[in-house]
Design an enzyme around this catalytic site. Structure first.
Site, PDB file in Angstrom:
ATOM      1  N   LYS A  30       0.801  -1.138   0.064  1.00  0.00           N
ATOM      2  CA  LYS A  30      -0.101  -0.023  -0.059  1.00  0.00           C
ATOM      3  C   LYS A  30       0.993   1.270   0.120  1.00  0.00           C
ATOM      4  O   LYS A  30       0.466   2.255  -0.628  1.00  0.00           O
ATOM      5  CB  LYS A  30      -0.753  -0.038   1.286  1.00  0.00           C
ATOM      6  N   LYS A  78       0.107  11.488   6.208  1.00  0.00           N
ATOM      7  CA  LYS A  78       0.260  10.377   7.371  1.00  0.00           C
ATOM      8  C   LYS A  78       0.945   9.242   6.588  1.00  0.00           C
ATOM      9  O   LYS A  78       1.828   8.750   6.961  1.00  0.00           O
ATOM     10  CB  LYS A  78      -1.131  10.021   7.990  1.00  0.00           C
TER      11      LYS A  78
HETATM   12  P1  NAP Z   1     -12.135   9.030   7.916  1.00  0.00           P
HETATM   13  O1  NAP Z   1     -13.342   9.179   7.084  1.00  0.00           O
HETATM   14  O2  NAP Z   1     -11.352  10.223   9.042  1.00  0.00           O
HETATM   15  O3  NAP Z   1     -12.294   7.670   9.063  1.00  0.00           O
HETATM   16  C1  NAP Z   1     -11.865   7.359   9.868  1.00  0.00           C
HETATM   17  C2  NAP Z   1     -12.916   6.411  10.896  1.00  0.00           C
HETATM   18  O4  NAP Z   1     -11.902   5.799  11.868  1.00  0.00           O
HETATM   19  C3  NAP Z   1     -13.957   7.525  11.601  1.00  0.00           C
HETATM   20  O5  NAP Z   1     -15.071   6.808  11.549  1.00  0.00           O
HETATM   21  C4  NAP Z   1     -13.380   7.532  12.871  1.00  0.00           C
HETATM   22  O6  NAP Z   1     -14.213   7.673  13.867  1.00  0.00           O
HETATM   23  C5  NAP Z   1     -12.809   5.881  13.138  1.00  0.00           C
HETATM   24  N1  NAP Z   1     -11.604   6.037  14.006  1.00  0.00           N
HETATM   25  C6  NAP Z   1     -10.552   6.855  14.169  1.00  0.00           C
HETATM   26  N2  NAP Z   1      -9.789   6.471  15.198  1.00  0.00           N
HETATM   27  C7  NAP Z   1     -10.270   5.703  15.963  1.00  0.00           C
HETATM   28  C8  NAP Z   1     -10.150   5.028  17.019  1.00  0.00           C
HETATM   29  N3  NAP Z   1      -9.002   5.213  17.994  1.00  0.00           N
HETATM   30  N4  NAP Z   1     -11.200   4.476  17.466  1.00  0.00           N
HETATM   31  C9  NAP Z   1     -12.118   3.887  17.096  1.00  0.00           C
HETATM   32  N5  NAP Z   1     -12.637   4.893  15.694  1.00  0.00           N
HETATM   33  C10 NAP Z   1     -11.597   5.530  15.169  1.00  0.00           C
HETATM   34  O7  NAP Z   1     -10.917   8.304   7.157  1.00  0.00           O
HETATM   35  P2  NAP Z   1     -11.053   7.363   5.884  1.00  0.00           P
HETATM   36  O8  NAP Z   1     -10.680   8.178   4.415  1.00  0.00           O
HETATM   37  O9  NAP Z   1     -12.369   6.429   5.911  1.00  0.00           O
HETATM   38  O10 NAP Z   1      -9.606   6.465   6.010  1.00  0.00           O
HETATM   39  C11 NAP Z   1      -9.677   5.446   6.804  1.00  0.00           C
HETATM   40  C12 NAP Z   1      -8.471   4.699   6.515  1.00  0.00           C
HETATM   41  O11 NAP Z   1      -8.436   4.221   5.261  1.00  0.00           O
HETATM   42  C13 NAP Z   1      -7.202   5.353   6.619  1.00  0.00           C
HETATM   43  O12 NAP Z   1      -5.975   4.571   7.221  1.00  0.00           O
HETATM   44  C14 NAP Z   1      -6.615   5.902   5.194  1.00  0.00           C
HETATM   45  O13 NAP Z   1      -5.306   6.366   5.159  1.00  0.00           O
HETATM   46  C15 NAP Z   1      -7.007   4.758   4.477  1.00  0.00           C
HETATM   47  N6  NAP Z   1      -7.695   4.811   3.191  1.00  0.00           N
HETATM   48  C16 NAP Z   1      -8.313   5.947   2.844  1.00  0.00           C
HETATM   49  C17 NAP Z   1      -8.833   6.168   1.322  1.00  0.00           C
HETATM   50  C18 NAP Z   1      -9.636   7.294   0.931  1.00  0.00           C
HETATM   51  O14 NAP Z   1      -9.675   7.683  -0.269  1.00  0.00           O
HETATM   52  N7  NAP Z   1     -10.301   7.988   1.498  1.00  0.00           N
HETATM   53  C19 NAP Z   1      -8.404   5.325   0.678  1.00  0.00           C
HETATM   54  C20 NAP Z   1      -7.712   4.161   0.940  1.00  0.00           C
HETATM   55  C21 NAP Z   1      -7.269   4.082   2.166  1.00  0.00           C
HETATM   56  P3  NAP Z   1     -15.115   8.961  14.154  1.00  0.00           P
HETATM   57  O15 NAP Z   1     -15.867   9.041  12.754  1.00  0.00           O
HETATM   58  O16 NAP Z   1     -15.961   8.689  15.176  1.00  0.00           O
HETATM   59  O17 NAP Z   1     -14.227  10.099  14.767  1.00  0.00           O
END
Ligand code: NAP
Length: 295
Positions: A175, A243
């Site tokens: 990744k 990050k």
């Molecule tokens: P996001 O919208 O910020 O979602 C993160 C989620 O994780 C939120 O629901 C948050 O909860 C929850 N969370 C974070 N810390 C937590 C903890 N300590 N305990 C419980 N829940 C927790 O981010 P995202 O874009 O979905 O990304 C998620 C992951 O996928 C990341 O590692 C990112 O790098 C990866 N990723 C993202 C993409 C993209 O295009 N967005 C693509 C590939 C990979 P709350 O909502 O309650 O704050």
């Protein structure tokens, strides 16, 4: 199989919806109180979904627990914390971490899981919010192949190309390699479009022509269109790309791998963050490149 899902953000929510559509029963939790209940309420037409408050409650109810949270400390908290997965998971439970985190932290958590009779798969994804919604994510796996085979039907509900890279942590390395290429393609899309704008070309025409040729990339196709439309809403936030690039540059430093292009993009995205736009989508880099060009 009872599936648990922790983290219902931009990626996690549509992935969990696809699991419900595929017929799996879900127990869900996320950090912010009330969000999991809202998810369960909003999606009860799709299938059987129950909201709980902690990762420990998710694990107690599940055969497979999926985490899709933000960064390494979040996965550590969700796995090893007081109300974490390790506190209640039954022996044989498979934990699938789909977040993008440190390969080294992944290896430590996988070893700890194994010592407790649990199985850990790292399964970070590529394909963005669009891939999560459409169930077409590319999934990069590290960990035990027997665990992967048991989990495969679950993974297939969320993604199309599922590749096993070997031992724990190797999915995260794959990744991070993806992120190197994505970051450099983002910069090249910004530069190509700004260059065309300075020459007075119509950017929609440029986009339509160039996405049919050798310059095309996911960044040009999907993010380039958003740059032209001046749509800077996040599908992948700048702070999350940063990050990932920190994880890349740390690992590259340990292995003495020079990544000059990636370092440059990391610095330029710091300029986006300095303007208070860390929550924007990564296409926001376009504005910085415009400014450097005097636009
Ligand atoms: P996001 O919208 O910020 O979602 C993160 C989620 O994780 C939120 O629901 C948050 O909860 C929850 N969370 C974070 N810390 C937590 C903890 N300590 N305990 C419980 N829940 C927790 O981010 P995202 O874009 O979905 O990304 C998620 C992951 O996928 C990341 O590692 C990112 O790098 C990866 N990723 C993202 C993409 C993209 O295009 N967005 C693509 C590939 C990979 P709350 O909502 O309650 O704050």
């Amino acid at each position: 199989m009872q599936i648990g899902f922790i983290g219902l953000g931009i990626m996690g929510a549509p992935q969990a919806q696809n699991l419900l559509r595929a017929g799996f029963s879900l127990t869900v939790a996320t950090r912010t109180p009330g969000k999991a209940e809202k998810f369960a309420q909003d999606n009860k037409e799709l299938g059987k979904v129950q909201a709980v408050n902690t990762a420990a409650e998710v694990a107690a109810a599940s055969d497979i627990v999926i985490t899709m949270v933000t960064d390494s400390p979040d996965v550590v908290a969700v796995a090893r914390g007081e109300n974490g997965i390790f506190a209640t998971a039954k022996p044989g439970t498979i934990i699938i971490d789909m977040s993008t985190i440190s390969p080294k932290v992944t290896q430590e958590l996988a070893a700890e899981a194994e010592a407790k009779g649990l199985q850990w798969l790292d399964a970070p994804v590529s394909g963005g919010q669009k891939g999560a919604i459409e169930g077409t994510l590319t999934i990069m796996i590290g960990g035990d192949s027997a665990a992967l085979e048991k989990a495969r039907p679950v993974l297939e509900a969320m993604g199309k190309r599922i590749t096993h890279f070997g031992k724990a942590g190797n999915g995260q390395f794959a990744k991070l390699s993806n992120q190197v290429i994505v970051a450099c393609n983002l910069l090249s899309a910004c530069e190509g479009l700004v260059f065309a704008a300075k020459a007075g070309l119509d950017l929609n025409t440029v986009h339509s022509a160039l996405t049919g040729g050798a310059a095309n990339s996911w960044a040009l196709d999907v993010l380039g269109k958003k740059m032209i439309d001046r749509d800077f809403a996040p599908a992948f936030m700048v702070k999350l790309q940063q990050k990932d690039l920190r994880l890349v540059l740390d690992a590259a430093s340990n292995s003495h791998t020079a990544l000059p292009g990636t370092s440059l993009v990391h610095q330029l995205l710091a300029a986006v963050e300095a303007e208070g736009r860390g929550d924007d989508g990564t296409q926001s880099l376009f504005r910085i490149i415009e400014r450097l060009a005097g636009i």
